[in-house]
Design a protein around this motif. Structure first.
Motif, PDB file in Angstrom:
ATOM      1  N   VAL A  60     -12.467  21.145 -12.664  1.00 27.87           N
ATOM      2  CA  VAL A  60     -11.247  20.570 -13.224  1.00 27.87           C
ATOM      3  C   VAL A  60     -10.118  21.594 -13.246  1.00 27.87           C
ATOM      4  O   VAL A  60      -8.967  21.274 -12.947  1.00 27.87           O
ATOM      5  N   ALA A  61     -10.437  22.847 -13.573  1.00 25.29           N
ATOM      6  CA  ALA A  61      -9.414  23.894 -13.659  1.00 25.29           C
ATOM      7  C   ALA A  61      -8.758  24.168 -12.312  1.00 25.29           C
ATOM      8  O   ALA A  61      -7.620  24.626 -12.259  1.00 25.29           O
ATOM      9  N   ARG A  62      -9.467  23.891 -11.210  1.00 29.08           N
ATOM     10  CA  ARG A  62      -8.926  24.153  -9.865  1.00 29.08           C
ATOM     11  C   ARG A  62      -8.004  23.040  -9.374  1.00 29.08           C
ATOM     12  O   ARG A  62      -7.275  23.224  -8.407  1.00 29.08           O
ATOM     13  N   LEU A  63      -8.076  21.879  -9.998  1.00 28.57           N
ATOM     14  CA  LEU A  63      -7.369  20.710  -9.477  1.00 28.57           C
ATOM     15  C   LEU A  63      -5.890  20.695  -9.830  1.00 28.57           C
ATOM     16  O   LEU A  63      -5.509  21.013 -10.955  1.00 28.57           O
ATOM     17  N   GLY A  64      -5.085  20.276  -8.841  1.00 24.08           N
ATOM     18  CA  GLY A  64      -3.659  20.086  -9.083  1.00 24.08           C
ATOM     19  C   GLY A  64      -3.207  18.667  -8.852  1.00 24.08           C
ATOM     20  O   GLY A  64      -2.135  18.269  -9.311  1.00 24.08           O
ATOM     21  N   ALA A  65      -4.030  17.878  -8.140  1.00 30.77           N
ATOM     22  CA  ALA A  65      -3.695  16.476  -7.870  1.00 30.77           C
ATOM     23  C   ALA A  65      -4.925  15.792  -7.294  1.00 30.77           C
ATOM     24  O   ALA A  65      -5.858  16.442  -6.822  1.00 30.77           O
TER      25      ALA A  65
END
Length: 197
Positions: A60-65
């Motif tokens: 989740v922390a890596r996601l931007g979209a």
């Protein structure tokens, strides 16, 4: 620049849901532990094991979209404008819904095809990763050469019938060796690089 990654909980026979979108045991791991993880809107809390919590929180922390298809958007009512992961959502559709919308929502619609949808998601995500939904969207990304990684939360069950992680349109593809192998509670988290084609 972030990666484009498909991700899904998947049965051993390759399904991400049953024929009526039921998930059966595929999401049991969300309630298999005592470590809470709460959605961005605060309306959903999972209880994960430590290993699953560490893996999930890192993802989740890596996601931007996110890029999703119209079917997933429709069955979730577009998450009422805010995805549980707290990131903007780009919906690939032939026809945006009329009159849909929630104040402050972060859902937008792209009608120009998978390249346009991923390009828009990358623009929104900046240096973060873009997640793509399983099924038709992941398959289109794979065929178009847009997918960098395939993430599988492999659950030891067979659904027998349902919605596949990748559709037949993807054809035969050989992935690279796993870059991530995490043993969770009654599942294994696996990440494979897509080899240049």
């Amino acid at each position: 620049m972030g990666k484009v990654i498909s991700s899904a909980s998947t049965s051993l026979d390759g399904f991400v849901a049953g024929p009526d979108d039921e998930v059966g045991p595929l999401f049991d791991w969300y309630e298999a532990g005592d470590r809470p993880w709460t959605s961005a809107g605060g309306d959903m809390t999972f209880h994960l094991t430590q290993a699953d919590h560490d893996y999930w929180s890192g993802w989740v922390a890596r996601l931007g979209a996110l890029v999703v298809g119209r079917h997933l958007f429709d069955i979730t009512d577009g998450w009422k404008g805010t995805h549980p992961l707290g990131v903007p959502v780009v919906v690939l559709t032939h026809s945006p819904p009329e009159g849909w919308g929630y104040p402050g929502g972060t859902v937008e619609f792209v009608t120009g095809g998978i390249h346009d949808a991923v390009a828009r998601a990358k623009q929104v995500a900046g240096d973060a990763d873009v997640g793509v939904a399983a099924g038709e969207i992941a398959s289109q990304c794979l065929v178009a050469g847009l997918l960098d990684e395939v993430s599988v939360d492999l659950v030891p069950c067979f659904l027998g019938v349902g919605r596949p992680y990748f559709t037949a349109v993807a054809g035969q593809v050989v992935l690279g060796d796993p870059t991530t192998v995490v043993e969770g509670e009654r599942l294994t988290h696996l990440v494979y690089p897509v080899q240049p084609g």
